[in-house]
Design an enzyme around this catalytic site. Structure first.
Site, PDB file in Angstrom:
ATOM      1  CB  THR A  12      48.431  36.679  39.185  1.00  0.00           C
ATOM      2  OG1 THR A  12      48.246  38.057  38.504  1.00  0.00           O
ATOM      3  CG2 THR A  12      49.870  36.236  38.633  1.00  0.00           C
ATOM      4  CG  ASP A  13      45.664  34.869  43.573  1.00  0.00           C
ATOM      5  OD1 ASP A  13      46.438  35.704  43.754  1.00  0.00           O
ATOM      6  OD2 ASP A  13      45.551  33.899  44.074  1.00  0.00           O
ATOM      7  CD  GLN A  14      42.321  41.133  46.299  1.00  0.00           C
ATOM      8  OE1 GLN A  14      41.284  40.461  46.139  1.00  0.00           O
ATOM      9  NE2 GLN A  14      42.190  42.606  46.724  1.00  0.00           N
TER      10      GLN A  14
END
Length: 128
Positions: A12-14
């Site tokens: 996942t990203d931020q």
């Protein structure tokens, strides 16, 4: 359709969404599982001197995948392969919603000279 795939935190990203680059990994995972189900493996093909690299990829995102959830990938090949081989994908969420769609085009290459070759007979018979 693949077995359920659990989303890992590192994917996942931020924002908490699966990073877009991971979808190509999911496509590859589905493709390998699909070929294995049909009795083929990349390792066996490579031992026979046949490579199958991706030469084109397309992804259409509809909704995000989120950490902790799971999903499946539906895979489909509509035509008997010749030199190139197109595979279509649907990423399906836990509520059976379409998360993303996409496709890859692979080409059959000779491992000896890296030149395109016709689809091997042992591969094409799986589509008849």
């Amino acid at each position: 359709i693949t077995k359920p795939i659990l989303i890992r935190y590192y994917e996942t990203d931020q924002m908490g969404f699966v990073h877009h680059s991971n979808y190509l990994r999911y496509f590859e995972l589905a493709r390998i599982e699909w070929l294995s189900y049909m009795g083929l493996s990349y390792q066996e093909m490579e031992k026979k001197g046949i490579l199958m690299p991706v030469i084109k990829a397309k992804i259409n995102f509809k909704k995000p995948l989120i950490f902790g959830k799971s999903f499946k990938v539906k895979i489909e090949a509509l035509k008997i392969p010749k030199v190139k081989f197109k595979v279509n994908y649907e990423v399906i969420g836990t509520e059976n919603e379409i998360i993303a769609t996409g496709s890859t085009i692979l080409v059959f290459l000779s491992a000896n000279n890296l030149k395109p070759i016709r689809c091997p007979e042992f591969f094409s018979v799986l589509f008849k």
